[in-house]
Each structure stands twice: as C-alpha cells, then as structure tokens.
Design an enzyme around this catalytic site. Structure first.
Site, mmCIF file in Angstrom:
data_model
loop_
_atom_site.group_PDB
_atom_site.id
_atom_site.type_symbol
_atom_site.label_atom_id
_atom_site.label_comp_id
_atom_site.label_asym_id
_atom_site.label_seq_id
_atom_site.Cartn_x
_atom_site.Cartn_y
_atom_site.Cartn_z
ATOM 1 N N ALA A 66 -4.624 -2.824 1.112
ATOM 2 C CA ALA A 66 -3.630 -3.495 0.277
ATOM 3 C C ALA A 66 -3.060 -2.453 -0.680
ATOM 4 O O ALA A 66 -3.731 -1.468 -1.009
ATOM 5 C CB ALA A 66 -4.290 -4.625 -0.489
ATOM 6 N N GLY A 111 -7.539 -3.785 3.746
ATOM 7 C CA GLY A 111 -6.652 -4.674 4.505
ATOM 8 C C GLY A 111 -6.251 -4.110 5.862
ATOM 9 O O GLY A 111 -5.946 -4.870 6.783
ATOM 10 N N GLU A 114 -8.976 -4.940 8.079
ATOM 11 C CA GLU A 114 -8.990 -6.404 8.225
ATOM 12 C C GLU A 114 -7.911 -6.866 9.211
ATOM 13 O O GLU A 114 -8.119 -7.810 9.972
ATOM 14 C CB GLU A 114 -8.849 -7.066 6.850
ATOM 15 C CG GLU A 114 -10.110 -6.813 6.015
ATOM 16 C CD GLU A 114 -9.976 -7.244 4.567
ATOM 17 O OE1 GLU A 114 -9.159 -6.633 3.837
ATOM 18 O OE2 GLU A 114 -10.685 -8.187 4.170
ATOM 19 N N GLU A 134 -13.445 -1.768 -0.628
ATOM 20 C CA GLU A 134 -13.079 -2.554 -1.817
ATOM 21 C C GLU A 134 -14.141 -2.486 -2.907
ATOM 22 O O GLU A 134 -13.838 -2.551 -4.095
ATOM 23 C CB GLU A 134 -12.824 -4.020 -1.422
ATOM 24 C CG GLU A 134 -11.528 -4.254 -0.660
ATOM 25 C CD GLU A 134 -11.656 -4.103 0.850
ATOM 26 O OE1 GLU A 134 -12.650 -3.508 1.319
ATOM 27 O OE2 GLU A 134 -10.751 -4.579 1.557
HETATM 28 N N1 CO8 Z 1 -2.250 1.499 -1.976
HETATM 29 C C1 CO8 Z 1 -1.214 2.173 -2.536
HETATM 30 N N2 CO8 Z 1 -0.990 3.499 -2.327
HETATM 31 C C2 CO8 Z 1 -1.859 4.147 -1.544
HETATM 32 C C3 CO8 Z 1 -2.956 3.517 -0.922
HETATM 33 C C4 CO8 Z 1 -3.132 2.113 -1.168
HETATM 34 N N3 CO8 Z 1 -4.119 1.403 -0.591
HETATM 35 N N4 CO8 Z 1 -3.646 4.431 -0.214
HETATM 36 C C5 CO8 Z 1 -2.987 5.603 -0.364
HETATM 37 N N5 CO8 Z 1 -1.906 5.430 -1.160
HETATM 38 C C6 CO8 Z 1 -0.950 6.447 -1.583
HETATM 39 C C7 CO8 Z 1 -1.554 7.392 -2.608
HETATM 40 O O1 CO8 Z 1 -1.498 6.839 -3.910
HETATM 41 C C8 CO8 Z 1 -0.658 8.608 -2.448
HETATM 42 O O2 CO8 Z 1 0.557 8.362 -3.110
HETATM 43 P P1 CO8 Z 1 1.245 9.567 -3.992
HETATM 44 O O3 CO8 Z 1 1.556 10.635 -2.965
HETATM 45 O O4 CO8 Z 1 2.462 8.892 -4.549
HETATM 46 O O5 CO8 Z 1 0.226 9.984 -4.980
HETATM 47 C C9 CO8 Z 1 -0.353 8.615 -0.946
HETATM 48 O O6 CO8 Z 1 -0.615 7.284 -0.478
HETATM 49 C C10 CO8 Z 1 -1.248 9.566 -0.165
HETATM 50 O O7 CO8 Z 1 -2.594 9.257 -0.478
HETATM 51 P P2 CO8 Z 1 -3.665 10.343 -0.985
HETATM 52 O O8 CO8 Z 1 -2.975 11.449 -1.730
HETATM 53 O O9 CO8 Z 1 -4.761 9.613 -1.702
HETATM 54 O O10 CO8 Z 1 -4.171 10.904 0.425
HETATM 55 P P3 CO8 Z 1 -5.604 11.525 0.747
HETATM 56 O O11 CO8 Z 1 -5.500 12.121 2.100
HETATM 57 O O12 CO8 Z 1 -6.071 12.409 -0.360
HETATM 58 O O13 CO8 Z 1 -6.602 10.266 0.802
HETATM 59 C C11 CO8 Z 1 -7.276 8.039 1.418
HETATM 60 C C12 CO8 Z 1 -6.426 9.291 1.778
HETATM 61 C C13 CO8 Z 1 -8.755 8.377 1.531
HETATM 62 C C14 CO8 Z 1 -6.925 6.955 2.430
HETATM 63 C C15 CO8 Z 1 -6.953 7.592 -0.026
HETATM 64 O O14 CO8 Z 1 -5.541 7.483 -0.141
HETATM 65 C C16 CO8 Z 1 -7.545 6.272 -0.401
HETATM 66 O O15 CO8 Z 1 -8.748 6.198 -0.679
HETATM 67 N N6 CO8 Z 1 -6.714 5.189 -0.413
HETATM 68 C C17 CO8 Z 1 -7.152 3.890 -0.846
HETATM 69 C C18 CO8 Z 1 -7.994 3.224 0.203
HETATM 70 C C19 CO8 Z 1 -8.504 1.883 -0.285
HETATM 71 O O16 CO8 Z 1 -9.246 1.795 -1.256
HETATM 72 N N7 CO8 Z 1 -8.091 0.814 0.402
HETATM 73 C C20 CO8 Z 1 -8.511 -0.527 0.042
HETATM 74 C C21 CO8 Z 1 -7.474 -1.135 -0.820
HETATM 75 S S1 CO8 Z 1 -7.980 -2.732 -1.429
HETATM 76 C C22 CO8 Z 1 -7.747 -3.761 -0.127
HETATM 77 O O17 CO8 Z 1 -7.285 -3.401 0.919
HETATM 78 C C23 CO8 Z 1 -8.149 -5.169 -0.386
HETATM 79 C C24 CO8 Z 1 -7.591 -6.149 0.641
HETATM 80 C C25 CO8 Z 1 -7.684 -7.512 0.080
HETATM 81 C C26 CO8 Z 1 -6.773 -7.595 -1.107
HETATM 82 C C27 CO8 Z 1 -6.707 -8.943 -1.685
HETATM 83 C C28 CO8 Z 1 -5.422 -9.044 -2.530
HETATM 84 C C29 CO8 Z 1 -5.639 -9.645 -3.839
#
Ligand code: CO8
Length: 263
Positions: A66, A111, A114, A134
């Site tokens: 998400a 997500g 999921e 999460e």
């Molecule tokens: N949301 C928004 N932006 C994101 C996300 C995300 N989930 N993941 C990556 N991005 C963005 C980064 O902020 C970054 O943006 P910017 O260049 O503007 O800084 C760009 O994508 C590239 O990401 P990274 O620089 O972090 O890339 P890396 O190669 O260093 O890392 C990762 C890749 C490991 C995938 C890292 O980006 C990461 O950990 N992302 C988050 C993963 C995560 O925690 N996902 C779970 C999210 S919560 C969820 O899915 C809950 C679902 C249910 C929700 C219920 C709703 C209420």
C-alpha cells in the site's frame, strides 16, 4: 478506458494488467485501486476474456505494498475505508470467473503479496521477493494477508512470516508452495504468456466450473465440496464445450471451444 496508474492490454483473450507507478515501486494508492476496480468491471462483462495476467511496470517491483505516503496521512476512519477498498478489490479479483495469474517481477510486499495471494497462481522472477512487512510499520496486513497466506503456506509458517515481516526470496517462496514457478526476469512474461495461452485454449465453461469448485469447496467441508463438484460437473456436461470436447476426441481432432453456455 483510459488509465493512469495501471495499463491494460488485451490480446487473443489474454488481458494483461500492469501496475504502473514505477517511481513508487507500483505502490497501491486509492486512485490505483479505483482504476483496478474499473478494469475488473470491464473484464467481468467481456465475453472474449479468457485469462488475466497481473504484473508490475519496471524491473524492480510487482507492487511494494500500500502507498505508505498516502497511508500515513490517513486518520483511523480513512485508513479503515482504504483497507476496505483494498479488501473488496482483491476479493473481486479472486472471484473473477476466469483464471488470474500473477507474474511477480520484483518486490511483492504487503498489499503486493496480498494481491498475488488472491490470484489463482503465481510465477515469479528469480529476483522477486515476497513478504508481509506491515509489522515493521506497527501494522498488520490489511488486504487479506492474515487470511490468505495461512491458507496457502500453512498456519505456523504464515505466523512466522507475519510476526517477523521477513522478506522471502522467490526460490524460498517456491519451495514453500507460495509460487508455482521461478524463472529469469527476462523470461517471466514469456513463461506466463505460454501458460495463459494454454489455459485460454480450453473451454470457458469448464474453466469457470473448475475454479468455482476449487475456491468454494475449500471454504466448505469435504462432503459439501464434493456436492459442489457434482453440480459444477453437470453444468459442464450440459454445455456445448463438453459436446465439442468429447466429439473432437472421438474424431481425433483438436477441440475448438466456443465458450457458449447454451447450445
Ligand atoms: N509506498 C509508497 N512509496 C513507496 C513504497 C510504498 N509502499 N515502497 C517504495 N516506495 C517509494 C520510496 O519511497 C522511493 O521513493 P523516492 O524515490 O521518492 O524516495 C521509491 O519508491 C524507491 O524506493 P526505495 O528507495 O526505498 O528503494 P529500495 O530499493 O532502497 O528499497 C524496498 C525497496 C525494500 C521495497 C523499500 O522501498 C520498502 O521497504 N518499501 C516499503 C515496503 C512495505 O513496507 N510495504 C508494505 C506497505 S503497508 C501495506 O502494504 C499494508 C496493506 C494493507 C493496508 C491497509 C490500508 C489501511
């Protein structure tokens, strides 16, 4: 239909939906989920649709979860609405009458995992990583992960993964039955396309019956599931596809299924 956050392409009954926010690793924001709903509405009404493939734009991510930026700005009620939209969209995806294959080309986190879990099966690139991280955000999976992951990989394995938020490389996901096949990234869409074409050549009535018998039967006891299978089998027998399939076998030729429900 014009889309911004997803791209939709149809070819010979195979519809490919690409999550298309590569700068944010294809994270799911509200606008993307609404577009996905619109795409599903049109697929539900499309008699020529046979198989759906889901994949992510770029070579880094399927969907990195998400959209955390959007999520962080939500109050409790808005977050619950967002979770509900995600759950409803993903359940709708799972309930599509035609098969859905996830082609996981990179990170499938939160997500993203999921969504893949709601597909009928998953092929992954060697470089893909799965996970429900999460817990590291102080949250739990909210798009169905606590329910679908244990059903697929087993209760204790799912608990470990959800409690630790650990990322699972494609090879390990394959070994635990989360993923059906793993291949090099540049071969992924070809491999998925071949399987999709093999499925698309089969009869639509039987595909729908098989998918419903499996999905509905898994939510019931064995006796109920077997009855569901009998009814689904009878529907197939009444279809022109079954007439064509059995006739083609006896005439030693390849079946040409119309997918019609009535003769
Ligand atoms: N949301 C928004 N932006 C994101 C996300 C995300 N989930 N993941 C990556 N991005 C963005 C980064 O902020 C970054 O943006 P910017 O260049 O503007 O800084 C760009 O994508 C590239 O990401 P990274 O620089 O972090 O890339 P890396 O190669 O260093 O890392 C990762 C890749 C490991 C995938 C890292 O980006 C990461 O950990 N992302 C988050 C993963 C995560 O925690 N996902 C779970 C999210 S919560 C969820 O899915 C809950 C679902 C249910 C929700 C219920 C709703 C209420």
């Amino acid at each position: 239909m014009a889309f911004t956050h997803i791209a939709v392409e149809a070819q010979a009954g195979i519809i490919t939906i690409t999550f298309n926010r590569p700068k944010a690793l294809n994270a799911l924001n509200r606008a993307l989920l609404l577009e996905l709903n619109d795409a599903l509405s049109s697929i539900e009404q499309d008699d020529s649709a046979r198989v759906v493939i889901l994949t992510g734009a770029g070579d880094k991510a399927f969907v990195a979860g998400a959209d955390i930026t959007e999520l962080a700005a939500c109050n409790t009620l808005q977050a619950k609405r967002f979770a509900k939209l995600g759950q409803q969209t993903i359940s709708r995806l799972q309930a599509l009458e035609i098969p859905v294959i996830a082609a996981v080309n990179g990170f499938a986190l939160g997500g993203g995992s999921e969504i893949a879990l709601a597909c009928d099966f998953i092929y992954a690139a060697e470089t893909a990583n799965f996970g429900l991280p999460e817990i590291t955000l102080g949250l739990i999976p909210g798009f169905g992960g606590t329910q679908r992951l244990p059903r697929l990989v087993g209760i204790n394995r799912a608990k470990e993964l959800i409690f630790t938020g650990r990322m699972v490389p494609a090879a390990e996901a394959h070994a635990m039955g989360w993923v059906n096949a793993v291949c090099p990234l540049d071969e992924l869409l070809v491999a998925v396309g071949k399987t999709a074409a093999a499925i698309a050549s089969k009869g639509r009535v039987a595909l729908r019956a098989a998918k419903q018998a499996i999905n509905n039967g898994l939510n019931a006891d064995l006796a109920t599931g077997l009855n569901l299978e009998l009814d689904a089998f009878a529907i197939c027998m009444a279809s022109p596809d079954a007439k064509e399939g059995t006739t083609a076998f006896l005439e030693k030729r390849k079946a040409d299924f119309s997918g019609d429900w009535e003769g």
